[in-house]
Design a protein around this motif. Sequence first.
Motif, PDB file in Angstrom:
ATOM      1  N   ARG B  16       0.836  -1.211   0.000  1.00  0.00           N
ATOM      2  CA  ARG B  16       0.000   0.000   0.000  1.00  0.00           C
ATOM      3  C   ARG B  16       0.869   1.258   0.000  1.00  0.00           C
ATOM      4  N   ASP B  17       1.899   1.254   0.809  1.00  0.00           N
ATOM      5  CA  ASP B  17       2.772   2.432   0.875  1.00  0.00           C
ATOM      6  C   ASP B  17       3.510   2.661  -0.442  1.00  0.00           C
ATOM      7  N   VAL B  18       3.972   1.580  -1.041  1.00  0.00           N
ATOM      8  CA  VAL B  18       4.709   1.717  -2.294  1.00  0.00           C
ATOM      9  C   VAL B  18       3.829   2.367  -3.373  1.00  0.00           C
ATOM     10  N   ILE B  19       2.608   1.908  -3.461  1.00  0.00           N
ATOM     11  CA  ILE B  19       1.712   2.487  -4.466  1.00  0.00           C
ATOM     12  C   ILE B  19       1.394   3.936  -4.126  1.00  0.00           C
ATOM     13  N   ARG B  20       1.129   4.199  -2.860  1.00  0.00           N
ATOM     14  CA  ARG B  20       0.803   5.574  -2.449  1.00  0.00           C
ATOM     15  C   ARG B  20       1.961   6.516  -2.787  1.00  0.00           C
ATOM     16  N   HIS B  21       3.167   6.101  -2.416  1.00  0.00           N
ATOM     17  CA  HIS B  21       4.327   6.944  -2.709  1.00  0.00           C
ATOM     18  C   HIS B  21       4.511   7.126  -4.210  1.00  0.00           C
ATOM     19  N   GLY B  22       4.251   6.071  -4.954  1.00  0.00           N
ATOM     20  CA  GLY B  22       4.403   6.139  -6.403  1.00  0.00           C
ATOM     21  C   GLY B  22       3.480   7.166  -7.043  1.00  0.00           C
ATOM     22  N   THR B  23       2.247   7.199  -6.601  1.00  0.00           N
ATOM     23  CA  THR B  23       1.315   8.149  -7.219  1.00  0.00           C
ATOM     24  C   THR B  23       1.505   9.553  -6.654  1.00  0.00           C
ATOM     25  N   GLU B  24       1.975   9.644  -5.410  1.00  0.00           N
ATOM     26  CA  GLU B  24       2.284  10.971  -4.871  1.00  0.00           C
ATOM     27  C   GLU B  24       3.428  11.601  -5.654  1.00  0.00           C
ATOM     28  N   ALA B  25       4.412  10.781  -5.996  1.00  0.00           N
ATOM     29  CA  ALA B  25       5.550  11.295  -6.762  1.00  0.00           C
ATOM     30  C   ALA B  25       5.102  11.817  -8.133  1.00  0.00           C
ATOM     31  N   LEU B  26       4.004  11.260  -8.635  1.00  0.00           N
ATOM     32  CA  LEU B  26       3.466  11.699  -9.925  1.00  0.00           C
ATOM     33  C   LEU B  26       2.480  12.856  -9.775  1.00  0.00           C
ATOM     34  N   GLY B  27       2.218  13.227  -8.527  1.00  0.00           N
ATOM     35  CA  GLY B  27       1.310  14.344  -8.290  1.00  0.00           C
ATOM     36  C   GLY B  27      -0.158  14.010  -8.499  1.00  0.00           C
ATOM     37  N   LEU B  28      -0.487  12.727  -8.431  1.00  0.00           N
ATOM     38  CA  LEU B  28      -1.888  12.342  -8.625  1.00  0.00           C
ATOM     39  C   LEU B  28      -2.698  12.629  -7.365  1.00  0.00           C
ATOM     40  N   ASP B  29      -3.927  13.092  -7.562  1.00  0.00           N
ATOM     41  CA  ASP B  29      -4.817  13.441  -6.453  1.00  0.00           C
ATOM     42  C   ASP B  29      -5.691  12.233  -6.112  1.00  0.00           C
ATOM     43  N   ILE B  30      -5.160  11.350  -5.265  1.00  0.00           N
ATOM     44  CA  ILE B  30      -5.864  10.113  -4.916  1.00  0.00           C
ATOM     45  C   ILE B  30      -6.008  10.010  -3.405  1.00  0.00           C
ATOM     46  N   THR B  31      -7.225   9.716  -2.964  1.00  0.00           N
ATOM     47  CA  THR B  31      -7.440   9.381  -1.558  1.00  0.00           C
ATOM     48  C   THR B  31      -7.438   7.866  -1.444  1.00  0.00           C
ATOM     49  N   TYR B  32      -6.531   7.342  -0.627  1.00  0.00           N
ATOM     50  CA  TYR B  32      -6.458   5.890  -0.443  1.00  0.00           C
ATOM     51  C   TYR B  32      -7.247   5.460   0.782  1.00  0.00           C
ATOM     52  N   LEU B  33      -8.029   4.424   0.609  1.00  0.00           N
ATOM     53  CA  LEU B  33      -8.805   3.842   1.699  1.00  0.00           C
ATOM     54  C   LEU B  33      -8.315   2.413   1.910  1.00  0.00           C
ATOM     55  N   ALA B  34      -8.417   1.937   3.139  1.00  0.00           N
ATOM     56  CA  ALA B  34      -7.932   0.586   3.407  1.00  0.00           C
ATOM     57  C   ALA B  34      -8.609   0.043   4.652  1.00  0.00           C
ATOM     58  N   PRO B  35      -8.622  -1.286   4.800  1.00  0.00           N
ATOM     59  CA  PRO B  35      -9.079  -1.859   6.062  1.00  0.00           C
ATOM     60  C   PRO B  35      -8.059  -1.524   7.149  1.00  0.00           C
ATOM     61  N   VAL B  36      -8.389  -1.797   8.392  1.00  0.00           N
ATOM     62  CA  VAL B  36      -7.405  -1.696   9.472  1.00  0.00           C
ATOM     63  C   VAL B  36      -6.367  -2.790   9.233  1.00  0.00           C
ATOM     64  N   THR B  37      -5.115  -2.384   9.042  1.00  0.00           N
ATOM     65  CA  THR B  37      -4.088  -3.355   8.648  1.00  0.00           C
ATOM     66  C   THR B  37      -3.254  -3.855   9.820  1.00  0.00           C
ATOM     67  N   ASP B  38      -3.574  -3.428  11.022  1.00  0.00           N
ATOM     68  CA  ASP B  38      -2.937  -3.975  12.234  1.00  0.00           C
ATOM     69  C   ASP B  38      -3.656  -5.280  12.544  1.00  0.00           C
ATOM     70  N   HIS B  39      -3.001  -6.415  12.259  1.00  0.00           N
ATOM     71  CA  HIS B  39      -3.673  -7.713  12.323  1.00  0.00           C
ATOM     72  C   HIS B  39      -4.311  -8.009  13.689  1.00  0.00           C
ATOM     73  N   PRO B  40      -3.553  -7.892  14.793  1.00  0.00           N
ATOM     74  CA  PRO B  40      -4.192  -8.179  16.095  1.00  0.00           C
ATOM     75  C   PRO B  40      -5.345  -7.223  16.396  1.00  0.00           C
TER      76      PRO B  40
END
Lengths: 146, 146, 146, 146, 146, 146, 146, 146
Positions: B16-40
Amino acid sequence: MSYKVYMSGEIHTDWRDVIRHGTEALGLDITYLAPVTDHPASDAAGDHLGEQTDNFWRDHQSSKVNLIRTKGMIEQADLVVIRFGDKYKQWNAAFDAGYCAALGKPYITLHAEDLIHPLKEVDAQSFAWAKTNEQVVETLRYVLQP
Amino acid sequence: MSYKVYMSGEIHTDWRDVIRHGTEALGLDITYLAPVTDHPASDAAGDHLGEQTDNFWRDHQSSKVNLIRTKGMIEQADLVVIRFGDKYKQWNAAFDAGYCAALGKPYITLHAEDLIHPLKEVDAQSFAWAKTNEQVVETLRYVLQP
Amino acid sequence: MSYKVYMSGEIHTDWRDVIRHGTEALGLDITYLAPVTDHPASDAAGDHLGEQTDNFWRDHQSSKVNLIRTKGMIEQADLVVIRFGDKYKQWNAAFDAGYCAALGKPYITLHAEDLIHPLKEVDAQSFAWAKTNEQVVETLRYVLQP
Amino acid sequence: MSYKVYMSGEIHTDWRDVIRHGTEALGLDITYLAPVTDHPASDAAGDHLGEQTDNFWRDHQSSKVNLIRTKGMIEQADLVVIRFGDKYKQWNAAFDAGYCAALGKPYITLHAEDLIHPLKEVDAQSFAWAKTNEQVVETLRYVLQP
Amino acid sequence: MSYKVYMSGEIHTDWRDVIRHGTEALGLDITYLAPVTDHPASDAAGDHLGEQTDNFWRDHQSSKVNLIRTKGMIEQADLVVIRFGDKYKQWNAAFDAGYCAALGKPYITLHAEDLIHPLKEVDAQSFAWAKTNEQVVETLRYVLQP
Amino acid sequence: MSYKVYMSGEIHTDWRDVIRHGTEALGLDITYLAPVTDHPASDAAGDHLGEQTDNFWRDHQSSKVNLIRTKGMIEQADLVVIRFGDKYKQWNAAFDAGYCAALGKPYITLHAEDLIHPLKEVDAQSFAWAKTNEQVVETLRYVLQP
Amino acid sequence: MSYKVYMSGEIHTDWRDVIRHGTEALGLDITYLAPVTDHPASDAAGDHLGEQTDNFWRDHQSSKVNLIRTKGMIEQADLVVIRFGDKYKQWNAAFDAGYCAALGKPYITLHAEDLIHPLKEVDAQSFAWAKTNEQVVETLRYVLQP
Amino acid sequence: MSYKVYMSGEIHTDWRDVIRHGTEALGLDITYLAPVTDHPASDAAGDHLGEQTDNFWRDHQSSKVNLIRTKGMIEQADLVVIRFGDKYKQWNAAFDAGYCAALGKPYITLHAEDLIHPLKEVDAQSFAWAKTNEQVVETLRYVLQP
């Protein structure tokens, strides 16, 4: 009351037959629907449309042909029973569960206790969790009583 | 064009971070949503509603609380990216794919070549299959170009 | 993430304020929606349209005016919290639950243990059952975490 | 014209039989659908799936099994008749009314005058309010006339 | 709460302005939407697409252009107010009411007492019947109170 | 191909019979549906539920009972024919047209040339405009040919 | 009133710019959406996901990536303008028209007179047929007037 | 399993008959639906409603009458087969494909290899691409096997 049940998931054991025989013995009027359960035939479902050298496109072509059948059956079913066995990835079964959930189509899951945790999101939207074929039969008997 | 992307599936790598950083570097205006990724934390999502001694009901309670979050996020997303890794059952990811398919919500899958066959039904309804995070970034760049 | 929560049900205790204060203290960005909670005003919601001598039609006229407000709010909410107290029939609260269920709108119930049995059909479609306001606050904190 | 009527609500009086006999005497072609009206059987609807020591989960399991039946019946009905009696909470009946309202499924209520005020939100979306079984029969006769 | 109200029907009196001024005086945050109320302009809405010698097709072309505007406005409105005056056929107003009813979009009617009987089917699905502009203003004040 | 046609609108001439006889003579397999066309019976449709002293509520009660019938019939029809005559307000007919339009249900209008202008919004969404019963019969013959 | 217009079809002339400049000159607040109009880039939209030796699958992969963009844009548009030019098959433009028709999304067509007959099914569901860019601009001016 | 197949597109070759005969020889229980395939009759479908001197309106009137038939048939079909031949614009066929895609109705395309590129958007949403009638027959045999 006539009733349609789509049986999704595991294709390597005879669970579909056991449930069918169980409800026939009870005289229930149920039409059972299922994917093509012959594994090699299912994998080759699209081969008549053209041989594919690339595995991805061969699978893509075949799974879309299978989808014509399964999508239509799920949409007309009154209830979907989804069986998770102890082998294989079975992502198609979880996919069917998600499809049902979004449609508001009731489904019940059929799986052993050791799959509780990995199936928790699938079970969260299910209307029942059965551990045995007999429990599915009894659920159908209850639901379809006059 | 502002855009919402829900990132479903694997929670044990930093995709998730890799993709987010990738599109931020391109200046894309994207809001990322995700489940709670802390497994416990995710497994314990419902514990505050009451301790459950039975594993099934503990998981049931927690997964429904998680569902409040994830169902809402999927429904408001413009696109869903679903990542299948090399571990665990990941039935929740396939469930999300089926949910998207029934809603007509576009999703793309992200997985290695060795998962082609077990994911063939999931990929059949997908709008793209990416093997790398970079391919997802490039897809987003293409889709969101002015 | 901005979020809308509709608070349905009991209007004779301060549960709405307690929950609102609880999530404000946590810095959560939630817009709370609610029916008109002034009981006499709600009963008289339609009186300005014409005095009715027949009780049924007075109630009918008023409840439809209230419905303009509540139907719109439920449909735009991300989550509905439905509180059942220890007094009155509260059929409107159960009605809202059924309305949410048919729309696929997530709702959670808030009620004491002694109402478990009469609320079993309402809870069956709920995404969580809370016994205290604090449990609702904690659920919202979990769902809305970054 | 063949017609399906789902009869929701009170299970402790013979109102369903009275209405059925009334329309049979008129020669109306109506298929009546109903929940399982044997109270102990309904409470135990899910017990075959596993004994639950916790009351909440026992009720949860059973009410979901009942829901497979009732949800399907409501969705296929042309009309739903919802009876509120003088005992019990009957939140399931109000829940069914809300469910119908959201689906745009016509329903009529059947209750005594002293319930007008607590049922005002339920009646606001109803297509008719009947005080007696005979009024329901007459409504069906009118609706189904050639 | 920001709110959108579409004002359908009569275009020969100033009822839209009266209601708008009434709610502005109360400080209500309402965006009002309306068809093009300049009668000759509305009849000529499609003339720029080509002169039609046949009355039917001229009206057809114009009413479809008007529909682009009104259909979009009705679908985004929170509430529709439909005014029936004492002149003309006003079938477009009744058409809008039916359109709203099928969408589950709340509407209220505004008409004099002598139109009760011919409007009975339109009023049957309405959420309120107002006889005066002031009653509409008061309804909006009630619905939009904090 | 079996086909259902709902015939909405004017109840004071024999147009329904003329069309029915016309298609029977052609051997077309059509089930015709219609509102209750006995005007006094239709106005009194709800009187058995309780006498109303207020005209508005008497009409309200009756039109909702009629709606149980007509709403169900429109929703199951393959095609709706809507007749506008030369008398009365006929807002119910325009209401039915709007209802069909929102559902995507095809309808055709049947009216004389002098009603073109006031019906322009209704005709804009219609699939055909017929001036005579014979044109409706011919349309049905064409649509239902093998 | 802010407004979104999706511009489908022909990508080899500057019609999109002409319309955009036309409405900007009128001060209209319109957000224009469009497919990627760089033809080679559009054909290569999926190439980054893997080179395909088979033409069908290369096109398949690319058109699905384009679909992520265009499907989302059509669904959020208030109006779709569909341009048919004098070259190429332009089946994608007709496909978009059918897609809009099924969604109830208003669209207008833009094409020369010599295409009337082959486009008759597409025009049958359109809300307007324009022959020139100026007619589209005028239609937008009319629809969006205050 | 009884099954309905709508056959859209080309009307100048006998492909519909070849497929019908092929599945009859296999004993498949399929009801085939189709537009009126008599070209002059189809162009004149609306002429009985009034002669039109303007080509656009003549085509408009006729294509709407045809739409009553084809829209209903597509919506009730389990599967749509869409044939693109080597002549004419065939925009109606692509329109039907878009209509199916938006409804989630499965369709398969039938066309020669030289149409791959211009049909890439149509094929992207298709469940199969067949090059020959025999491939369609084989697809139907597979989908409908017991």
